[in-house]
Design a protein around this motif. Structure first.
Motif, PDB file in Angstrom:
ATOM      1  N   LEU A  38       0.828  -1.205   0.000  1.00  0.00           N
ATOM      2  CA  LEU A  38       0.000   0.000   0.000  1.00  0.00           C
ATOM      3  C   LEU A  38       0.865   1.259   0.000  1.00  0.00           C
ATOM      4  CD1 LEU A  38      -2.807  -0.960   2.563  1.00  0.00           C
ATOM      5  CD2 LEU A  38      -2.979  -0.912   0.065  1.00  0.00           C
ATOM      6  N   ALA A  39       1.978   1.215   0.742  1.00  0.00           N
ATOM      7  CA  ALA A  39       2.877   2.362   0.779  1.00  0.00           C
ATOM      8  C   ALA A  39       3.473   2.627  -0.606  1.00  0.00           C
ATOM      9  CB  ALA A  39       3.989   2.123   1.797  1.00  0.00           C
ATOM     10  N   GLN A  40       3.789   1.564  -1.333  1.00  0.00           N
ATOM     11  CA  GLN A  40       4.299   1.721  -2.699  1.00  0.00           C
ATOM     12  C   GLN A  40       3.247   2.362  -3.598  1.00  0.00           C
ATOM     13  OE1 GLN A  40       5.690  -2.117  -4.041  1.00  0.00           O
ATOM     14  NE2 GLN A  40       7.087  -2.336  -2.316  1.00  0.00           N
ATOM     15  N   LEU A  41       1.990   1.920  -3.440  1.00  0.00           N
ATOM     16  CA  LEU A  41       0.908   2.508  -4.233  1.00  0.00           C
ATOM     17  C   LEU A  41       0.713   3.978  -3.884  1.00  0.00           C
ATOM     18  CD1 LEU A  41      -2.105   0.020  -4.552  1.00  0.00           C
ATOM     19  CD2 LEU A  41      -0.823   1.107  -6.398  1.00  0.00           C
ATOM     20  N   GLU A  42       0.802   4.294  -2.613  1.00  0.00           N
ATOM     21  CA  GLU A  42       0.650   5.686  -2.196  1.00  0.00           C
ATOM     22  C   GLU A  42       1.739   6.556  -2.821  1.00  0.00           C
ATOM     23  OE1 GLU A  42       0.073   8.266   1.913  1.00  0.00           O
ATOM     24  OE2 GLU A  42       1.224   6.399   1.963  1.00  0.00           O
ATOM     25  N   GLN A  43       2.954   6.034  -2.851  1.00  0.00           N
ATOM     26  CA  GLN A  43       4.055   6.780  -3.457  1.00  0.00           C
ATOM     27  C   GLN A  43       3.816   6.982  -4.946  1.00  0.00           C
ATOM     28  OE1 GLN A  43       7.908   4.926  -2.952  1.00  0.00           O
ATOM     29  NE2 GLN A  43       9.003   6.836  -3.356  1.00  0.00           N
ATOM     30  N   GLY A  46       0.014   9.167  -5.257  1.00  0.00           N
ATOM     31  CA  GLY A  46      -0.068  10.503  -4.689  1.00  0.00           C
ATOM     32  C   GLY A  46      -1.148  10.670  -3.643  1.00  0.00           C
ATOM     33  N   GLU A  47      -1.478  11.926  -3.387  1.00  0.00           N
ATOM     34  CA  GLU A  47      -2.324  12.272  -2.248  1.00  0.00           C
ATOM     35  C   GLU A  47      -3.758  11.802  -2.374  1.00  0.00           C
ATOM     36  OE1 GLU A  47      -3.424  16.832  -3.754  1.00  0.00           O
ATOM     37  OE2 GLU A  47      -2.124  16.511  -2.018  1.00  0.00           O
ATOM     38  N   ASN A  48      -4.206  11.475  -3.562  1.00  0.00           N
ATOM     39  CA  ASN A  48      -5.589  11.008  -3.718  1.00  0.00           C
ATOM     40  C   ASN A  48      -5.741   9.521  -3.423  1.00  0.00           C
ATOM     41  OD1 ASN A  48      -6.738  13.469  -4.310  1.00  0.00           O
ATOM     42  ND2 ASN A  48      -6.370  13.272  -6.513  1.00  0.00           N
ATOM     43  N   PHE A  49      -4.630   8.851  -3.080  1.00  0.00           N
ATOM     44  CA  PHE A  49      -4.692   7.465  -2.626  1.00  0.00           C
ATOM     45  C   PHE A  49      -4.443   7.428  -1.123  1.00  0.00           C
ATOM     46  CE2 PHE A  49      -2.785   3.371  -1.521  1.00  0.00           C
ATOM     47  CZ  PHE A  49      -3.768   2.513  -1.990  1.00  0.00           C
ATOM     48  N   ILE A  50      -5.394   6.837  -0.406  1.00  0.00           N
ATOM     49  CA  ILE A  50      -5.303   6.749   1.052  1.00  0.00           C
ATOM     50  C   ILE A  50      -5.140   5.277   1.438  1.00  0.00           C
ATOM     51  CG2 ILE A  50      -6.473   7.205   3.236  1.00  0.00           C
ATOM     52  CD1 ILE A  50      -8.091   9.371   1.736  1.00  0.00           C
ATOM     53  N   PRO A  51      -3.950   4.887   1.909  1.00  0.00           N
ATOM     54  CA  PRO A  51      -3.741   3.482   2.289  1.00  0.00           C
ATOM     55  C   PRO A  51      -4.433   3.158   3.604  1.00  0.00           C
ATOM     56  CG  PRO A  51      -1.786   4.759   2.790  1.00  0.00           C
ATOM     57  CD  PRO A  51      -2.742   5.705   2.118  1.00  0.00           C
TER      58      PRO A  51
END
Length: 250
Positions: A38-43, A46-51
């Motif tokens: 999830l952290a990789q996806l957030e990186q 961007g900010e519109n993804f909330i893990p």
């Protein structure tokens, strides 16, 4: 900005759906067990993804995740119940009971309980869309499908029964039923990490991809509010129906 909640978001269908919905202008809450993924996806997104660390089979984990969603004051416009798995291809008489329990806990109980937590908010808002990721295994039986197929038959019927319960509201429900799909961890998990067996399954087959499913979710979510896609079955052109089995000289 609308908000989507996607379970099983760390890889495969879930990750592709998160990417597509963000491209479509959604804020996406991605729930999954693997916080590192999830952290990789957030990186990446961007900010519109909330893990959101979430195990749909653990009631405490689900309660904590839903509490965080409520605390964020973000109403869920689209719920994608994607978390699910298949374990093993043994015939029922040889299957591992723990595999059966895990599939039931994830594909049936987990999906139902996530829905139970999110649905009241949609009804109160008189708006929302639930997309359940089923499978053609819920319609077409095959040897070794036993509990996995039965769990996806539950998803099919649960989706239809939700539609019946939601009569008189503007909340919509869709069941997507994909066939043979590549580019995910699904078969590797089901076949116990047997790389050769997985390679043989997809050899010379142009199977459905995670992006194909993400495109389908995007299309469904983009329909006018008065349109409900009850169910949508998708197979690759290379896949079709098998002949009925006949055992001779029993």
């Amino acid at each position: 900005m609308k908000t989507a909640f996607v379970t099983g978001a760390s890889a495969g269908f879930g990750a592709a759906i998160c990417r597509q919905l963000i491209a479509d202008g959604y804020r996406v809450i991605g729930g999954a067990r693997r916080a590192d993924k999830l952290a990789q996806l957030e990186q990446e997104l961007g900010e519109n993804f909330i893990p959101l660390t979430l195990d749909v089979t653990d009631p405490a984990s689900l309660d904590a995740a839903v509490a965080l969603i409520h605390d964020s004051s973000l109403p869920i416009d689209v719920l994608v119940n994607n978390a699910g798995l298949a374990l093993g291809i043994e015939r029922a008489q040889h299957a591992d009971a723990q595999n059966w329990e895990c599939m039931i806990a994830t594909n049936i109980t987990g999906l139902a309980m996530v829905t139970h937590k999110i649905l009241p908010g949609m009804v109160a808002a008189n708006a929302g869309l639930i997309i359940n990721i089923g499978s053609i295994a819920g319609t077409y039986p095959y040897p070794g499908g036993n509990v996995y197929g039965a769990s996806k038959a539950f998803v099919k019927q649960f989706s239809l029964n939700l539609r019946a319960d939601l009569a008189g509201t503007r909340v919509r429900v869709t069941n997507i039923e994909p066939g043979l799909c590549s580019g995910t961890e699904f078969s590797m998990v089901r076949l116990g990490g047997n790389h050769e067996a997985v390679a043989a399954l997809y050899k010379d087959v142009d199977a459905i991809s995670p992006q194909d499913l993400a495109n389908t979710v995007s299309w469904i979510a983009g329909q006018p509010d008065h349109v409900n896609i009850n169910s949508l079955e998708i197979m690759p052109v290379a896949q079709t129906y098998s002949a009925l089995s006949v055992a001779r000289n029993l």
